[in-house]
Scaffold this motif. Structure first.
Motif, PDB file in Angstrom:
ATOM      1  N   ASN A   1       0.863  -1.253   0.188  1.00 39.78           N
ATOM      2  CA  ASN A   1      -0.003  -0.075   0.076  1.00 39.78           C
ATOM      3  C   ASN A   1       0.901   1.266  -0.004  1.00 39.78           C
ATOM      4  O   ASN A   1       0.431   2.443   0.132  1.00 39.78           O
ATOM      5  CB  ASN A   1      -0.976  -0.043   1.297  1.00 39.78           C
ATOM      6  N   ALA A   2       2.352   1.153  -0.145  1.00 44.23           N
ATOM      7  CA  ALA A   2       3.102   2.176  -0.330  1.00 44.23           C
ATOM      8  C   ALA A   2       2.796   3.277   1.082  1.00 44.23           C
ATOM      9  O   ALA A   2       2.837   4.561   0.872  1.00 44.23           O
ATOM     10  CB  ALA A   2       3.028   2.979  -1.530  1.00 44.23           C
ATOM     11  N   LYS A   3       2.711   2.732   2.295  1.00 45.20           N
ATOM     12  CA  LYS A   3       2.848   3.386   3.381  1.00 45.20           C
ATOM     13  C   LYS A   3       3.959   3.585   3.922  1.00 45.20           C
ATOM     14  O   LYS A   3       4.915   3.081   3.594  1.00 45.20           O
ATOM     15  CB  LYS A   3       1.758   2.668   4.345  1.00 45.20           C
ATOM     16  N   ARG A   4       3.967   4.830   4.687  1.00 40.73           N
ATOM     17  CA  ARG A   4       5.258   5.330   5.313  1.00 40.73           C
ATOM     18  C   ARG A   4       5.616   4.631   6.546  1.00 40.73           C
ATOM     19  O   ARG A   4       4.844   3.902   6.941  1.00 40.73           O
ATOM     20  CB  ARG A   4       5.024   6.784   5.819  1.00 40.73           C
ATOM     21  N   HIS A   5       6.957   4.157   6.519  1.00 37.75           N
ATOM     22  CA  HIS A   5       7.422   3.204   7.346  1.00 37.75           C
ATOM     23  C   HIS A   5       8.542   3.702   8.368  1.00 37.75           C
ATOM     24  O   HIS A   5       9.187   4.425   7.676  1.00 37.75           O
ATOM     25  CB  HIS A   5       7.646   2.010   6.820  1.00 37.75           C
ATOM     26  N   THR A   6       8.647   3.432   9.656  1.00 31.15           N
ATOM     27  CA  THR A   6       9.730   3.807  10.555  1.00 31.15           C
ATOM     28  C   THR A   6      10.572   2.547  10.986  1.00 31.15           C
ATOM     29  O   THR A   6       9.911   1.725  11.409  1.00 31.15           O
ATOM     30  CB  THR A   6       9.383   4.593  11.575  1.00 31.15           C
ATOM     31  N   SER A   7      11.722   2.739  10.635  1.00 29.61           N
ATOM     32  CA  SER A   7      12.775   1.552  11.080  1.00 29.61           C
ATOM     33  C   SER A   7      13.837   1.868  11.806  1.00 29.61           C
ATOM     34  O   SER A   7      14.043   3.124  11.678  1.00 29.61           O
ATOM     35  CB  SER A   7      13.069   0.572   9.806  1.00 29.61           C
ATOM     36  N   PHE A   8      14.532   1.057  12.275  1.00 22.41           N
ATOM     37  CA  PHE A   8      15.616   1.292  13.422  1.00 22.41           C
ATOM     38  C   PHE A   8      16.789   0.527  12.993  1.00 22.41           C
ATOM     39  O   PHE A   8      16.567  -0.757  12.699  1.00 22.41           O
ATOM     40  CB  PHE A   8      15.222   1.438  14.863  1.00 22.41           C
ATOM     41  N   ALA A   9      18.048   0.867  13.238  1.00 23.62           N
ATOM     42  CA  ALA A   9      19.260   0.100  13.294  1.00 23.62           C
ATOM     43  C   ALA A   9      20.333   0.507  14.295  1.00 23.62           C
ATOM     44  O   ALA A   9      20.338   1.822  14.766  1.00 23.62           O
ATOM     45  CB  ALA A   9      19.942  -0.092  11.762  1.00 23.62           C
ATOM     46  N   LEU A  10      21.048  -0.366  14.943  1.00 21.55           N
ATOM     47  CA  LEU A  10      21.989  -0.105  15.870  1.00 21.55           C
ATOM     48  C   LEU A  10      23.298   0.089  15.252  1.00 21.55           C
ATOM     49  O   LEU A  10      23.593  -1.290  14.647  1.00 21.55           O
ATOM     50  CB  LEU A  10      22.001  -0.867  17.071  1.00 21.55           C
TER      51      LEU A  10
ATOM     52  N   THR B   1      20.594  -0.753  25.284  1.00 22.35           N
ATOM     53  CA  THR B   1      20.122   0.064  24.499  1.00 22.35           C
ATOM     54  C   THR B   1      19.073  -0.605  23.427  1.00 22.35           C
ATOM     55  O   THR B   1      19.278  -1.490  22.849  1.00 22.35           O
ATOM     56  CB  THR B   1      21.164   0.729  23.445  1.00 22.35           C
ATOM     57  N   GLU B   2      17.969   0.030  23.621  1.00 20.02           N
ATOM     58  CA  GLU B   2      16.788  -0.425  22.752  1.00 20.02           C
ATOM     59  C   GLU B   2      16.689   0.062  21.420  1.00 20.02           C
ATOM     60  O   GLU B   2      16.822   1.364  21.251  1.00 20.02           O
ATOM     61  CB  GLU B   2      15.275  -0.195  23.519  1.00 20.02           C
ATOM     62  N   ILE B   3      16.804  -0.833  20.538  1.00 14.76           N
ATOM     63  CA  ILE B   3      16.846  -0.257  18.963  1.00 14.76           C
ATOM     64  C   ILE B   3      15.361   0.234  18.595  1.00 14.76           C
ATOM     65  O   ILE B   3      14.917  -0.633  17.595  1.00 14.76           O
ATOM     66  CB  ILE B   3      17.359  -1.217  18.038  1.00 14.76           C
ATOM     67  N   GLU B   4      14.753   1.257  19.058  1.00 19.52           N
ATOM     68  CA  GLU B   4      13.608   1.647  18.700  1.00 19.52           C
ATOM     69  C   GLU B   4      13.438   3.064  19.145  1.00 19.52           C
ATOM     70  O   GLU B   4      14.213   3.853  19.398  1.00 19.52           O
ATOM     71  CB  GLU B   4      12.530   0.770  19.552  1.00 19.52           C
ATOM     72  N   TRP B   5      12.125   3.635  19.168  1.00 19.64           N
ATOM     73  CA  TRP B   5      11.885   4.916  19.500  1.00 19.64           C
ATOM     74  C   TRP B   5      12.722   5.546  20.728  1.00 19.64           C
ATOM     75  O   TRP B   5      12.547   4.725  21.923  1.00 19.64           O
ATOM     76  CB  TRP B   5      10.183   5.204  19.598  1.00 19.64           C
ATOM     77  N   GLY B   6      12.854   6.815  20.698  1.00 17.52           N
ATOM     78  CA  GLY B   6      13.250   7.442  21.871  1.00 17.52           C
ATOM     79  C   GLY B   6      14.761   7.402  22.114  1.00 17.52           C
ATOM     80  O   GLY B   6      15.381   8.140  23.057  1.00 17.52           O
ATOM     81  N   ASN B   7      15.623   6.523  21.366  1.00 16.50           N
ATOM     82  CA  ASN B   7      16.798   6.466  21.670  1.00 16.50           C
ATOM     83  C   ASN B   7      17.825   6.738  20.299  1.00 16.50           C
ATOM     84  O   ASN B   7      18.860   6.733  20.516  1.00 16.50           O
ATOM     85  CB  ASN B   7      17.174   4.913  22.015  1.00 16.50           C
ATOM     86  N   GLN B   8      17.242   7.412  19.321  1.00 16.96           N
ATOM     87  CA  GLN B   8      17.700   7.519  18.324  1.00 16.96           C
ATOM     88  C   GLN B   8      18.929   8.609  18.425  1.00 16.96           C
ATOM     89  O   GLN B   8      18.640   9.663  19.158  1.00 16.96           O
ATOM     90  CB  GLN B   8      17.124   7.636  17.133  1.00 16.96           C
ATOM     91  N   ILE B   9      20.083   8.456  17.665  1.00 22.06           N
ATOM     92  CA  ILE B   9      21.103   9.686  17.843  1.00 22.06           C
ATOM     93  C   ILE B   9      20.916  10.370  16.419  1.00 22.06           C
ATOM     94  O   ILE B   9      21.276  11.493  16.329  1.00 22.06           O
ATOM     95  CB  ILE B   9      22.632   9.127  17.849  1.00 22.06           C
TER      96      ILE B   9
END
Length: 316
Positions: free
Chosen positions: A157-166, A264-272
């Motif tokens: 559906n070409a939706k916006r997506h948020t992803s994380f990496a450490l 360190t949780e690889i998710e919201w709130g911890n990103q640099i």
């Protein structure tokens, strides 16, 4: 100045900088603010004993990238970061040596570890991260959670997506081998004495016993069991090498553990840092406020603005 006074001075400097950051016009001068943030981070590292010490800055680095929350998108993002750092390394004339990689079916990475090697001959050139920094010195502050916002290529559906990496960056320690562990003569203090074993009138008249002190560590070793001074010296040196080797290995383990990212949780709130590709384009470092709208250039390895935002200018 003793250690207690030094610690108090560092704490006073930290307090002064933190009070400066509270000022409502702190961010009016971005360059000055970024200098303050960097100085504060260095002072806190010194307070916690994590200076590392900076002798590792000129050396090679070991980088690990681990996908976090976001499924296929996160694993694809880990691959994007790998490509970004490889291109940056190539621009710097560094080499890459893969240590471990775990790929998925879409050429993304669940995790990947690789060594970044200084290949430039002669003195290291001035650049981001320090006057003469190597791979570790320039990349060590890349450690942390990175966040990607985009329209997912894995979503029908070409939706916006948020992803994380450490990203985790450690210094590459040279492999110590006891038999090849050379101790500079200037680091040794050698003392001779008469052995105290039993014997007749003419026994042990010569100073065959040896005591060797390793000046930097204050480790000392005695040897008196051999018949000649040279044999005792060699015996003492062998034991001393073993003691220093063991101490170095213990310190290496301690430093590696202190530099690892823990809990360190690889998710919201911890990103640099955030890499936003939709609905607008922006890469922003949340620690220094350095930012650029040229996302393509960043992913192509142009990350100097984040390595040292004062030395580099944003590309808009």
């Amino acid at each position: 100045m003793d250690k207690g006074e030094d610690k108090n001075t560092i704490e006073e400097q930290i307090k002064r900088l933190e009070e400066e950051m509270i000022s409502p016009d702190f961010w009016n001068d971005k360059n000055k603010a970024q200098n303050v943030l960097r100085e504060l981070a260095e002072l806190k590292n010194q307070k916690e004993g994590n200076v590392g010490p900076r002798k590792y800055d000129k050396g090679n680095a070991v980088m690990t990238i681990i996908s976090g929350a976001g499924g296929d998108d996160a694993e694809d993002f880990a691959g994007m970061l790998l490509s970004m750092y490889m291109k940056y390394a190539d621009k710097k004339g560094w080499g890459i040596n893969f240590i471990h990689e775990h790929k998925n079916d879409h050429n993304g990475y669940r995790n990947v570890s690789f060594e970044i090697k200084n290949l430039t001959r002669g003195p290291l050139l001035k650049g981001e991260g320090g006057e003469k920094s190597g791979a570790y010195g320039m990349l060590k502050n890349e450690s942390g959670v990175h966040r990607l916002v985009r329209v997912s290529p894995f979503n029908a559906n070409a939706k916006r997506h948020t992803s994380f990496a450490l990203v985790e960056v450690l210094p590459k320690f040279g492999k110590l081998d006891e038999k090849d562990f050379v101790i500079p003569d200037a680091d040794l203090k050698i003392e001779f004495a008469r052995s105290s074993g039993p014997g007749g009138q003419n026994v042990n008249k010569r100073e065959t016993a040896v005591r060797i002190i390793h000046i930097p560590s204050n480790i000392s070793v005695h040897a008196s069991g051999e018949r000649s001074q040279e044999q005792n010296r060699q015996q003492a040196l062998s034991i001393l090498r073993a003691k220093i080797f063991k101490k170095a290995q213990e310190e290496k383990k301690s430093i590696e553990e202190s530099m690892k990212l823990k809990n360190t949780e690889i998710e919201w709130g911890n990103q640099i840092r955030s890499y936003v590709m939709h609905p607008y384009k922006m890469v922003k470092d949340h620690r220094t406020e350095a930012e650029t709208s040229n996302v393509d250039a960043v992913l192509d390895g142009d990350i100097g603005i984040f390595i040292d935002p004062v030395r580099s200018r944003p590309r808009v």
